[in-house]
Structures are given as C-alpha cells and as structure tokens.
Design a protein around this motif. Structure first.
Motif, short mmCIF file in Angstrom:
data_model
loop_
_atom_site.label_atom_id
_atom_site.label_comp_id
_atom_site.label_asym_id
_atom_site.label_seq_id
_atom_site.Cartn_x
_atom_site.Cartn_y
_atom_site.Cartn_z
N ASN A 559 37.38 70.19 62.63
CA ASN A 559 37.65 70.99 61.43
C ASN A 559 36.93 72.34 61.50
O ASN A 559 36.76 73.00 60.48
N LEU A 560 36.52 72.73 62.69
CA LEU A 560 35.94 74.05 62.91
C LEU A 560 36.91 74.87 63.75
O LEU A 560 37.32 74.45 64.84
N GLY A 561 37.29 76.05 63.27
CA GLY A 561 38.24 76.88 63.98
C GLY A 561 37.79 77.27 65.37
O GLY A 561 38.61 77.49 66.25
N VAL A 562 36.47 77.34 65.59
CA VAL A 562 35.96 77.72 66.90
C VAL A 562 36.33 76.71 67.97
O VAL A 562 36.33 77.02 69.17
N ASN A 563 36.66 75.48 67.55
CA ASN A 563 37.05 74.44 68.50
C ASN A 563 38.56 74.36 68.71
O ASN A 563 39.05 73.37 69.25
N TRP A 564 39.28 75.40 68.27
CA TRP A 564 40.73 75.44 68.44
C TRP A 564 41.12 76.73 69.13
O TRP A 564 40.42 77.74 69.03
N SER A 565 42.24 76.70 69.85
CA SER A 565 42.77 77.90 70.48
C SER A 565 44.29 77.85 70.45
O SER A 565 44.88 76.86 70.01
N THR A 566 44.92 78.90 70.94
CA THR A 566 46.37 78.98 70.99
C THR A 566 46.87 78.42 72.31
O THR A 566 46.32 78.74 73.38
N ALA A 567 47.90 77.56 72.26
CA ALA A 567 48.49 77.02 73.49
C ALA A 567 49.00 78.17 74.37
O ALA A 567 49.64 79.10 73.87
N VAL A 568 48.70 78.10 75.69
CA VAL A 568 49.05 79.19 76.60
C VAL A 568 50.23 78.86 77.49
O VAL A 568 50.68 79.70 78.27
N ALA A 569 50.75 77.63 77.43
CA ALA A 569 51.86 77.25 78.31
C ALA A 569 52.73 76.21 77.62
O ALA A 569 52.32 75.57 76.64
N ARG A 570 53.92 76.05 78.12
CA ARG A 570 54.84 75.01 77.67
C ARG A 570 54.67 73.84 78.65
O ARG A 570 55.03 73.96 79.83
N GLU A 571 54.18 72.71 78.15
CA GLU A 571 53.76 71.65 79.07
C GLU A 571 54.75 70.49 79.09
O GLU A 571 55.74 70.45 78.34
#
Length: 674
Positions: A559-571
C-alpha cells in the motif's frame, strides 16, 4: 440622476441574468428490478444556445442523516443532447450501473455558475438539508413520487403537463422512460384551457379501495376524475358536461365531478391496478389537459409459508439459505429473513416494514428477498458460531405490509466453520486501471497473489472500495488461488474484446478509478486481507496503456506507492491475436517483480523478451531486483542503464552465457557466481 439610471440599469440587468436561466430537472431514474441499470438524469434548458453548457451542473446528494453531501458532479457539457422542441432543448446523462443512490432520502440539484436554480434542489423518498455543494444549507423539495426494486426496467420518474416553466408540470409515478425526448403527456408551450389540478395522487387503502386526492388549480375550478382499466383515456369535449358514470370519448368512465379535493374509489378487486385521470373544469365546461396516476389495490397476507427452508454448506463467515417459495392463491411479494445467535425471534408487525440489516456483527440481522429468488447468502458471520434463521412471507410494502406469522413458521440453524486465512495471505500485485487497447468497461482488471503454500478459496469474499463500489464474489463454486500463484479478476473475459487478458473471474459493480481509487479484499467473515489505495500520480505510478505492478517482495507494504512501478513490457500470458499494445504481466511474475523467489533462464534470446507472449525462456516468470536468477542458456541483456535488468543472486552455469552489450546494463543485488 445619471448615476441612478446607471444603477437601475445594472440592477435590472443583474435581475434578468439571475432569473434568465429557465432550466429544470425533467426526468430521473435511479432504481429498478434486478439491478439498477440506465440510471438517468434529464435536464431541459430554454434558449440553450445562449449559454455555455459547462456553466450548468448536476450534483447528486447523499441524503443520509450522517452524510448530506455531494457524491457525484456532472456539468451539462458531458450530457447527451436530445430533441429541441419550441426552443426548449433536452439533455440527458446515463450514469454507470448503481451510479445514482436509491434514496430514503437522496437528491440532486441543478445549478448555474455555482448557484442553484430556483426550485431545483429536489429529493426523492424524503427531504434533507445539504451540508456542502451548491445547495449547502438549503432544504430539498421532495418530488412526491419514487422508484423501488420492483420498478420495471426501462421506466423513470417524469414531469408531465403543458407549460414553459418548471411549475407548470407535475411529477408522475414510474412510466416508460423518454430520455432525450418529451415526457409522456408533456408539452412545451402555453397550455390551453384551465390549468390542471395539482398533487393528484392515487393511493391503495385496502384490498378493495383506492383513495384519490388533489388540489384545485389557482382559479378553484371544479375537478373531474375518470378511471380506466388499462391506462387508456379519452379527451373530454369542451362545452360538454359529464356526470359520474358517463363515458368519455375514448372509453374511460367518470367517477367524480365537483369542488371537493378527494374521492374514495371502492368495490375494487384485490391486487388489481386501476388508472385515473383528473381534469380541471371551468364554468364554461372547458377542460384542462389532465394529469394521471395509478395504484394497485392491496393484497391479503400470503396463503402459504415457504417449503424446504434449508442451510447449505457452511463456511468460516457465511451460510447459504435456500427455500421453495411455495406460492399459493395469494403469492408473497417478498420474504423477510431474520438471523440471530439466540434462536429467539420477535415476529414482525403488520404495517411496519423492516429495513435490511445485513451487518451481523451485533449478533442479529434481517434481509428482504424478492419472490422468485429462493436463496440468500449470509456473510460477515463469526467463525465457529451457531446462527438461527426464520423466514416470513409478506405482501404489500411500507405501511401496508402484511406478514404471514401464523404457526408453523419455518426455522433453521447452522454453525460456521473455522478458517486459517490471515491478513496478507492474498495480496494485490497488479492493477490495469486505464487500458489503451480497449475501453475501461472491457479492459479493466487486477491481479492477486497467494503468498502461502496452500490453495485459498476466495469464493464469497468481498471486493470493494471505500465509497460505493462493492461486490461479493459468487463463482457458483470454489474460486481457488493457487499456492504461491496468481489469479486475475476483470470486467470481461472475452480475449477478443478485453485486450487479450486471461481473466479468471468476471466481476461487475466495481470500477477502477483512473486517478485515485482503492481496492479492498475482505473475507466472508469480514477479515480485511489486503488493501491498496492509489493517488493518480503524486506517489503512485499513473500509467495509461500499462498496468501498475507491485515490485516489492511479499513482506513489503503493497500500500506504498514507492513499491509500485509501471509495467514496461507485454508479457506471456497475454493473447496477441487481436491486441498487442498494452503492457502488463497477468498471471505471471513480470519484469521488475519479485514475487517468485527464483527463476531460471533456458534457451536463447533477450532478457526482456523471455517472458513475452510466445516465449518461455524464463521458467518462473521474469525476474525482479529481489529474485534469484539461474542462467542455463544463452541470454542477452537488452535493457539500458536507465531501466537496467536486475536480480538478487545471479548464477551462470558453464558453458552458458549472459551477454551485456555496450549501453546495456544489469544490476545484481546479491552474489554473482559463474
């Protein structure tokens, strides 16, 4: 003198500006049978081209005594433009399912440049004083008609009558919706003949009587009332005098004519609908356009109690009930189910409706269920607890409710089981809130991960946000999240429509906000297992066309935004038959994720492509910065220094190779062994 004239001109201009917005709320739909759909607000504006539509605003109000605030705002530039009749333009907006609250009371206001237009703070099922928004401090006006869970799909509440201002019209009970067009019996223009009577209502009094009331028009003209068995009415002929028992051309029969303000229609059949129309009649026997209403006579109490009132398989926080409605000569309209932990029940009282209370944390609750449902799932129960149930059929509603309480009344009991699930056993690890390949309505999804070594069944769990979105998972059987595995929940499972996402469970009544929103996972025994709340950018990623992915390990706070990122590839779990654009990693550990402790590379290829659709180089999903990696093939790092490949420990098995070309990079956060 010039100053006085100037002041007068400014005052007159200001007065005309304030009074100039001849606009009103013309149609509302907020509740219907089998789930609220096509909920709509319609607005009429005279000379609409003279205004900027965005200056007009509809605010929806929560009329609960503990809230009294705005919960949704729409400016009219977001509305659909309908017909224009005699310089009056109709605008309407269709809200998402369950987008308008169901009252007791709730309301809405129409404002212009932040000021409520006179008479346009309206409510249904009661009144209240607003605590914020354009109507702050104002008390609403109840429109006097309402909808319910038995209102047919496709019906609405509408203004009817003839005139050019709001006060010329009368709100009618539910009728076939007319979004974007003139309402039933509505005319924009000067009415001919006398004004209609107002506040004309038909109300069932008993199984054989309907009471009619009205208010005479401003000239205190007499009122004539007729009835019809099917809602078809003729038109009285001006200059002709009618008496009770006469037939009006068109087929309806006159009941009453005179100066009184009520009439009781008696000798009627039980559970039958009667239609009425009332006209004002002036001294020359000229008739107004007329107003209508209808009512259904009451029913006796139900003939029978239900049969086969049974409890199904018990769970830690839920018990399902089933029964046979056992309809007799007089069918029940609904059934009242009571639950408690003592087995001692007080029967309901005729004339006193019981409101739903499904929060059983205090040891008791009640639920009204429609005829034909024949099932209900109690959730939010305590573990390892005995619960008792009783069911009463009833007819009619509100103060007319008629319960069957004669013995024997069906009863039953069951004991909830025990669960080993604890907070954090299931966590939310990926959210696609704003797809690009398809619409939000088809392409929203989120992914959960089982952090334990055992399968967890989430059937009957609750998924919600902190506002209005809420659903109970009803899979018709277990919905298992594999041990140390993933499950994808989405709004659509059709790969040809949803962006190619492999959805395991399709939900409704849940919407993922593109800016700020929340997701909460709650067990059927009301344990909050996990929750996240994103903020649309300041602290969380805010992608379009890519998912947000949790990049921590299972013990990190998701629940901390710092532990999330944007997906960089279609997997690789994506289907690429119809779509290839959106990035994400449904049902697999994606690049930069570290949910799986280790993964192994085999074969030949590029690091970022080894988990792409059609590739299977990574045995356990792509690695993240806290994932141990074994290279048992030939792998080339194709990620640059800004977004380098990463892992925890790195082991390369001879004679296999890991190639890092110039300008490419990998970060090893643990031990490197070759």
């Amino acid at each position: 003198m010039l100053q006085k004239l100037l002041f007068s001109f400014i005052f007159i201009f200001f007065s005309l500006w304030v009074m100039g917005q001849n606009a009103w709320i013309n149609e509302i739909h907020y509740d219907n049978y089998l789930g609220d759909v096509d909920e709509t607000v319609e607005v009429v504006i005279e000379n609409a081209g003279s205004y900027t539509l965005s200056d007009f605003q509809i605010d929806l109000y929560n009329g609960s005594a503990t809230v009294l605030t705005v919960y949704n705002t729409k400016t009219l530039d977001a509305f659909t433009t309908g017909n224009t009749v005699n310089n009056f333009t109709i605008y309407y907006f269709v809200y998402p399912t369950n987008g308008i609250q169901n009252g007791a009371p709730d309301g809405l206001c129409l404002s212009y440049q932040g000021t409520v237009i006179t008479g346009q703070f309206l409510s249904y099922e009661g009144t209240f004083t607003a605590a914020d928004g354009p109507a702050s401090g104002m008390t609403s006006t109840d429109i006097g008609v309402s909808e319910s869970s038995s209102t047919p799909v496709g019906f609405s509440l509408q203004l009817s009558g003839a005139g050019t201002v709001y006060s010329s019209f009368t709100w009618l009970p539910p009728a076939l919706a007319t979004s974007g067009a003139l309402n039933t019996g509505q005319t924009f223009g000067a009415a001919t003949g006398p004004d209609n009577p107002t506040n004309f209502y038909a109300t069932a009094f008993s199984t054989t009587q309907i009471n009619l009331v009205w208010i005479q028009n401003g000239n205190s003209d007499d009122v004539m009332v007729a009835w019809s068995p099917d809602g078809t009415f003729g038109t009285p002929v001006d200059g002709t005098s009618y008496s009770p028992g006469d037939t009006i051309p068109g087929g309806d029969t006159v009941l009453y004519k005179g100066s009184a303000m009520f009439y009781n229609h008696t000798g009627l059949s039980e559970d039958s609908t009667y239609y009425y129309k009332a006209w004002s009649v002036d001294g020359s026997n000229n008739y107004s356009s007329g107003v209508t209403d209808d009512a259904t006579t009451l029913k006796d109490e139900p003939s029978n109690h239900v049969m086969s009132f049974l409890t199904g398989t018990q769970y830690p926080g839920s018990i399902p009930l089933t029964w046979n409605d056992n309809n007799g000569a007089v069918e029940a309209d609904r059934f009242l189910i009571l639950i408690n932990e003592t087995g001692i029940f007080t029967p309901p009282t005729d004339g006193t409706a019981e409101n739903d209370d499904t929060n059983v944390s205090d040891g008791s609750g009640k639920k009204n269920v429609d005829n034909g449902d024949e099932q209900y799932l109690w959730t939010g129960l305590k573990q390892s607890t005995v619960y008792y149930f009783i069911i009463y059929p009833y007819t009619n509603y509100g103060t007319d409710v008629n319960y069957k309480i004669g013995l024997p009344v069906p009863v039953n009991s069951a004991t909830t089981t025990t669960s080993s699930v604890t907070a954090g056993d299931i966590i939310i690890v990926e959210v696609m809130k704003d797809p690009s390949d398809t619409t939000d309505a088809l392409g929203e999804w989120f992914e959960i991960y089982n952090t334990t070594g055992s399968v967890i069944d989430i059937n009957r769990w609750l998924i919600k946000d902190v506002d209005f979105d809420s659903l109970t998972i009803s899979n018709g059987g277990p919905l298992n999240v594999p041990a140390n595995g993933f499950l994808v929940l989405g709004r659509n499972s059709d790969l040809a429509a949803n962006g190619g996402v492999p959805v395991d469970f399709v939900y409704s009544n849940l919407y993922l906000g593109n800016t700020a929103d929340e997701l909460l996972l709650v067990t059927d025994f009301l344990l909050l297992v996990d929750s996240i709340g994103w903020d649309g950018g300041p602290n969380w990623p805010n992608p379009t066309g890519a998912s947000m992915v949790f990049t921590g390990i299972i013990t990190d706070d998701n629940n901390l935004g710092v532990n999330w990122s944007t997906a960089v590839a279609r997997e690789k779990s994506y289907d690429n038959t119809n779509f290839t654009g959106d990035h994400g990693s449904p049902k697999t550990n994606g690049i930069y994720q570290s949910l799986n402790g280790s993964t192994t590379w085999t074969g030949t290829g590029n690091w970022s492509e080894g988990n792409a659709p059609g590739f299977s180089n990574w045995a356990n999903g792509a690695p993240g910065p806290k994932t141990d990696v074994t290279i048992d093939g030939d792998c080339t790092v194709d990620l640059d220094a800004l977004t380098p490949a990463s892992c925890a420990d790195l082991l390369i098995i001879n004679p296999k190779t890991l190639t890092v070309p110039p300008t490419k990079a990998i970060t090893v956060n643990g031990t490197f062994t070759k």
